[in-house]
Design a protein around this motif. Structure first.
Motif, PDB file in Angstrom:
ATOM      1  N   THR A  32      40.886  44.543  39.839  1.00 43.97           N
ATOM      2  CA  THR A  32      40.082  44.502  41.059  1.00 43.97           C
ATOM      3  C   THR A  32      40.978  44.371  42.284  1.00 43.97           C
ATOM      4  N   GLU A  33      40.780  45.237  43.283  1.00 46.69           N
ATOM      5  CA  GLU A  33      41.570  45.214  44.513  1.00 46.69           C
ATOM      6  C   GLU A  33      40.649  45.394  45.713  1.00 46.69           C
ATOM      7  N   LEU A  34      40.786  44.518  46.705  1.00 46.45           N
ATOM      8  CA  LEU A  34      40.009  44.632  47.929  1.00 46.45           C
ATOM      9  C   LEU A  34      40.777  45.480  48.939  1.00 46.45           C
ATOM     10  N   SER A  35      40.073  46.358  49.641  1.00 46.60           N
ATOM     11  CA  SER A  35      40.721  47.226  50.626  1.00 46.60           C
ATOM     12  C   SER A  35      41.300  46.395  51.771  1.00 46.60           C
ATOM     13  N   PRO A  36      42.316  46.905  52.469  1.00 44.06           N
ATOM     14  CA  PRO A  36      42.938  46.152  53.572  1.00 44.06           C
ATOM     15  C   PRO A  36      41.954  45.702  54.645  1.00 44.06           C
ATOM     16  N   VAL A  49      31.561  46.232  49.722  1.00 42.07           N
ATOM     17  CA  VAL A  49      31.283  44.813  49.579  1.00 42.07           C
ATOM     18  C   VAL A  49      29.844  44.495  49.980  1.00 42.07           C
ATOM     19  N   LYS A  50      29.319  45.192  50.964  1.00 42.15           N
ATOM     20  CA  LYS A  50      27.966  44.906  51.444  1.00 42.15           C
ATOM     21  C   LYS A  50      26.889  45.664  50.672  1.00 42.15           C
ATOM     22  N   GLY A  51      27.283  46.361  49.635  1.00 44.91           N
ATOM     23  CA  GLY A  51      26.297  47.062  48.836  1.00 44.91           C
ATOM     24  C   GLY A  51      26.315  48.552  49.075  1.00 44.91           C
ATOM     25  N   THR A  87      35.797  47.212  50.997  1.00 40.45           N
ATOM     26  CA  THR A  87      35.557  48.023  49.800  1.00 40.45           C
ATOM     27  C   THR A  87      36.358  47.472  48.631  1.00 40.45           C
ATOM     28  N   VAL A  88      35.736  47.430  47.465  1.00 38.86           N
ATOM     29  CA  VAL A  88      36.402  46.949  46.259  1.00 38.86           C
ATOM     30  C   VAL A  88      36.764  48.130  45.371  1.00 38.86           C
ATOM     31  N   LEU A  89      38.004  48.164  44.939  1.00 45.92           N
ATOM     32  CA  LEU A  89      38.513  49.125  43.965  1.00 45.92           C
ATOM     33  C   LEU A  89      38.622  48.410  42.626  1.00 45.92           C
ATOM     34  N   PHE A  90      38.149  49.052  41.568  1.00 44.35           N
ATOM     35  CA  PHE A  90      38.243  48.421  40.255  1.00 44.35           C
ATOM     36  C   PHE A  90      38.273  49.482  39.164  1.00 44.35           C
ATOM     37  N   GLY A  91      38.700  49.068  37.982  1.00 44.60           N
ATOM     38  CA  GLY A  91      38.724  49.963  36.832  1.00 44.60           C
ATOM     39  C   GLY A  91      37.711  49.525  35.790  1.00 44.60           C
ATOM     40  N   GLY A 151      28.541  26.102  37.889  1.00 42.63           N
ATOM     41  CA  GLY A 151      27.595  26.786  37.021  1.00 42.63           C
ATOM     42  C   GLY A 151      28.153  26.966  35.628  1.00 42.63           C
ATOM     43  N   VAL A 152      27.381  27.584  34.760  1.00 40.87           N
ATOM     44  CA  VAL A 152      27.804  27.848  33.382  1.00 40.87           C
ATOM     45  C   VAL A 152      28.393  29.246  33.342  1.00 40.87           C
ATOM     46  N   HIS A 153      29.652  29.340  33.725  1.00 43.38           N
ATOM     47  CA  HIS A 153      30.323  30.634  33.871  1.00 43.38           C
ATOM     48  C   HIS A 153      31.832  30.403  33.991  1.00 43.38           C
ATOM     49  N   ASN A 154      32.569  31.471  33.958  1.00 46.35           N
ATOM     50  CA  ASN A 154      34.000  31.478  34.273  1.00 46.35           C
ATOM     51  C   ASN A 154      34.251  32.507  35.366  1.00 46.35           C
ATOM     52  N   TYR A 155      34.715  32.064  36.522  1.00 40.80           N
ATOM     53  CA  TYR A 155      35.255  33.007  37.494  1.00 40.80           C
ATOM     54  C   TYR A 155      36.700  33.301  37.095  1.00 40.80           C
ATOM     55  N   GLN A 156      37.115  34.545  37.290  1.00 39.81           N
ATOM     56  CA  GLN A 156      38.443  34.964  36.836  1.00 39.81           C
ATOM     57  C   GLN A 156      39.373  35.362  37.973  1.00 39.81           C
ATOM     58  N   THR A 157      38.838  35.873  39.058  1.00 35.04           N
ATOM     59  CA  THR A 157      39.625  36.240  40.240  1.00 35.04           C
ATOM     60  C   THR A 157      38.796  35.934  41.469  1.00 35.04           C
ATOM     61  N   VAL A 158      39.464  35.833  42.624  1.00 32.01           N
ATOM     62  CA  VAL A 158      38.742  35.588  43.867  1.00 32.01           C
ATOM     63  C   VAL A 158      39.562  36.107  45.038  1.00 32.01           C
ATOM     64  N   VAL A 159      38.882  36.706  46.038  1.00 37.75           N
ATOM     65  CA  VAL A 159      39.543  37.183  47.250  1.00 37.75           C
ATOM     66  C   VAL A 159      38.514  37.180  48.367  1.00 37.75           C
ATOM     67  N   GLU A 160      38.956  36.894  49.599  1.00 36.79           N
ATOM     68  CA  GLU A 160      38.052  36.812  50.734  1.00 36.79           C
ATOM     69  C   GLU A 160      37.852  38.185  51.365  1.00 36.79           C
ATOM     70  N   THR A 161      36.601  38.468  51.750  1.00 35.03           N
ATOM     71  CA  THR A 161      36.263  39.742  52.368  1.00 35.03           C
ATOM     72  C   THR A 161      36.377  39.637  53.889  1.00 35.03           C
ATOM     73  N   ALA A 162      36.107  40.750  54.576  1.00 28.58           N
ATOM     74  CA  ALA A 162      36.227  40.790  56.034  1.00 28.58           C
ATOM     75  C   ALA A 162      35.237  39.864  56.720  1.00 28.58           C
TER      76      ALA A 162
END
Length: 697
Positions: free
Chosen positions: A56-60, A88-90, A64-68, A380-391
């Protein structure tokens, strides 16, 4: 039991299934339509049909999120991976690649006008670029032998890339008149690691000019040195970082070889200056791991993760920040007992987001640099794996649970609420009934509280009595959190109509350092009692058949099963041990990472004066084979060099010689894990058949 419900998606891959199929047939890629399931209960084939999100990569511009997404073609026994973008906004998810070869390492160019990625069109992996919509793919590098990773400099004047450099002589180099000889001649340790024999090459970072035609060569930052950066076999391009002005590079490296390398975890961060070509060690005083460097947006600070003690790979992972002007370094985890991973700077450079395990879930945290305060943002009952802030100050995070494979979410940092950004697997999940996942707290033998996950079968009937499995975690300092696995999948095990009991026994993170560290040098001690506390507590439930209990596990969990086989006092009626330690003496002299053995066991078996180590060796399962009387399935891969496959052979052979019912499932091409689709499905089928044979008579 209710079906797993995912909120309405902002962008749905499945809406273009028909179009993707025709494209797939034309280009020989594989993006399948949603399967139509004949049952709402999970099967191995369904498990291997899920799309797997990653990279997962966030655009500069933060919009926009890039992912495989990787899909496994079971018939072909191979993966296919394609790249996608989503606003990011849908909006619509867009598939931007469609080839028979897998694109990897994708990232945005700093100006956001191109996406770079690795592609092996002509055999060697090279750097390619395309427009953000996937058009105009163009090869950028032609490096002899290919590359394995890259990063753009922020000013776009240079490319940092990683290439394997051959520095050691093969047997054919030594004896050129014997070109058909197939042998190795070793002089030191670390000649094999995890799943691969050393291939006589070393990962070296290179810097090359960018924008002046095809990249064909660069400056080797470790020229002539037998060191790896990124480290083998698991480190990637995240171990190298550009300064925002593009004038410096920081890379992590353990500058040791052979025996010294096998005994130490002391990696350091090195600063390379492009103008002077000088290299400075930034973390020389710290003797444990220093990894994953990342510059603040303005380049004034450098953050990384650090462990204090040499040789202890499960030490607390701390957040360190260095002022690049003054050189002052601050340990922000000094008064905090948790681990930190996946550091990500806020866009204003005033705080750092990261992931940390707390009470068997992985949550998002935020460190405020000015105050040093660490705030938990999610619960919550989950695992977050990565995180990055949007614009716009929101967070994009990858999240999984025991009931859902990875998807991308937008998280509100103010209240911790999230909304799904992708729904790659929604169509399949909507057809499945997942078992209830329940958190329980169980008393241990020393009157402590232990968190135990209980996973119920789909369509659970409280009036029935179910066979029940004790899950033994590996590591030994792994985590029984809300992970989603494609082998040790709790929902898959529960779908076979079993209750699953998964304790967070001694030695697991998320419950403080005392709980984590107790297991070292005490493999047969309190953590084994924790297993008994968990299964004994659940065996009292009216829906658990105490006469049909099994125990399963891999790695340290496999050792646990082998040890329980000689100590369970009739509790269990079936065992499954995957890649488990059987003979501690042989393990010590046939494994590769000696720092692990020395820390967790306490030293070599021949040191009779070392009472701590001698106590550890007294826990070796092979010493208790005379007490084995319970059917056992042993599983091992030949390419497992962490716990060599002869450990599994030893356990199986001992069971047969003791006339204990046993099977040996052996994978010549697998390692500590089972990664191919058909082997993975065979693993699941044999796993189920063995347990059904002994627990469902």
């Amino acid at each position: 039991m209710k079906k797993l419900v995912i909120l309405p998606v902002l962008a749905l891959l499945l809406s273009v299934g028909t179009k993707q199929k025709s494209m797939a047939e034309e280009n020989k890629t594989y993006v399948p339509d949603t399967p139509k399931l004949s049952s709402d209960v999970m099967t191995p084939e369904v498990l291997w049909s899920f799309g797997r999100i990653g990279n997962t990569e966030l655009s500069p511009d933060g919009k926009t999120v890039l992912f495989g997404v990787t899909y496994y073609h079971i018939d072909e026994n191979k993966p296919y991976r394609e790249l996608y973008t989503v606003p990011v906004k849908g909006g619509d998810v867009k598939q931007i690649t469609n080839t028979a070869l897998n694109e990897s390492g994708a990232q945005w160019r700093p100006d956001g006008k191109k996406i770079g990625y690795l592609f092996a069109k002509d055999g060697d992996m090279q750097l390619w670029e395309m427009n953000p919509d996937g058009s105009n793919p163009t090869q950028i590098s032609a490096i002899e032998g290919g590359i394995s990773g890259f990063k753009y400099s922020p000013d776009q004047k240079h490319i940092l890339y990683v290439k394997a450099i051959k520095l050691d002589e093969t047997i054919n180099d030594l004896f050129p008149d014997m070109p058909k000889a197939n042998a190795r001649l070793e002089n030191d340790l670390m000649y094999r690691h995890w799943d691969s024999w050393h291939d006589y090459t070393y990962n070296h970072p290179f810097i090359a000019a960018y924008g002046e035609g095809m990249i064909t060569a660069g400056t080797d930052l470790l020229e002539g040195k037998r060191y790896d950066s990124p480290g083998k076999p698991f480190d990637g391009i995240e171990e190298l970082a550009w300064s925002p002005d593009g004038k410096q590079v920081v890379y992590s490296c353990k500058k040791m070889t052979g025996k010294a390398y096998s005994l130490s975890t002391n990696s350091d961060l090195y600063l390379y200056d492009l103008a002077s070509k000088k290299t400075v060690n930034l973390t020389e005083e710290n003797k444990g791991y220093d990894k994953s460097p990342t510059f603040s947006p303005d380049g004034s600070k450098l953050a990384w993760t650090s462990m204090e003690r040499d040789g202890y790979e499960a030490d607390q992972t701390r957040v360190f920040v260095r002022d690049m002007k003054t050189g002052k370094t601050t340990n922000y985890s000094k008064d905090w007992e948790q681990h930190a991973a996946h550091l990500s700077w806020s866009r204003d450079g005033q705080s750092i987001f990261f992931i940390s395990d707390i009470h068997a879930t992985d949550e998002i945290y935020q460190l405020d640099l000015a105050s040093g305060k660490i705030d938990r943002l999610t619960d919550g009952v989950h695992n977050y794996q990565t995180v990055v802030e949007t614009a716009d100050g929101q967070l994009v995070a990858q999240k999984v649970s025991m009931s859902q494979p990875a998807e991308l979410y937008v998280v509100n940092p103010k209240n911790g609420k999230d909304e799904p950004l992708t729904a790659v697997n929604k169509g399949t999940l909507d057809q499945l009934e997942m078992g209830k996942v329940e958190e329980r707290w169980v008393k241990t033998v020393d009157d402590k509280e232990m968190l135990v996950w209980v996973i119920y079968p789909p369509h659970f009937d409280p009036n029935k009595k179910y066979p029940t499995l004790l899950y033994c975690q590996g590591g030994p300092q792994g985590t029984v959190s809300q992970f989603w696995s494609y082998r040790w999948n709790f929902q898959m095990m529960a779908a076979n109509d079993y209750i699953i009991v998964a304790p967070n026994r001694r030695g697991l993170p998320g419950f403080g350092m005392e709980w984590l560290e107790q297991i070292s040098k005490d493999y047969g001690g309190l953590n084994i009692q924790d297993y008994f506390s968990a299964i004994d507590a659940l065996a009292k439930e009216p829906f658990v058949d105490e006469n049909r209990l099994g125990a399963v596990g891999a790695s340290y969990g496999g050792f646990s099963v082998n040890y329980l086989a000689g100590h369970h006092e009739g509790r269990f009626k079936a065992f499954i041990s995957h890649c488990g330690i059987f003979n501690f003496d042989q393990m010590y002299v046939t494994t590769e990472e000696m720092w692990f053995e020395n820390w967790d066991i306490g030293g070599p078996y021949w040191d009779k004066s070392n009472q701590v180590a001698q106590r550890s060796y007294s826990f070796s399962p092979h010493l208790f084979v005379e007490k084995w009387d319970t059917p056992i399935l042993v599983i091992h891969g030949e390419k497992d060099f962490r716990i060599p496959y002869t450990q599994g052979m030893g356990a199986f052979n001992a069971a047969v010689l003791r006339d204990v019912p046993a099977q040996f499932l052996y994978f010549p091409e697998e390692s500590h894990w089972v990664t191919s689709a058909q082997n993975g499905i065979v693993w699941q089928r044999v796993f189920k058949n063995w347990l059904d044979k002994w627990l469902k008579k």
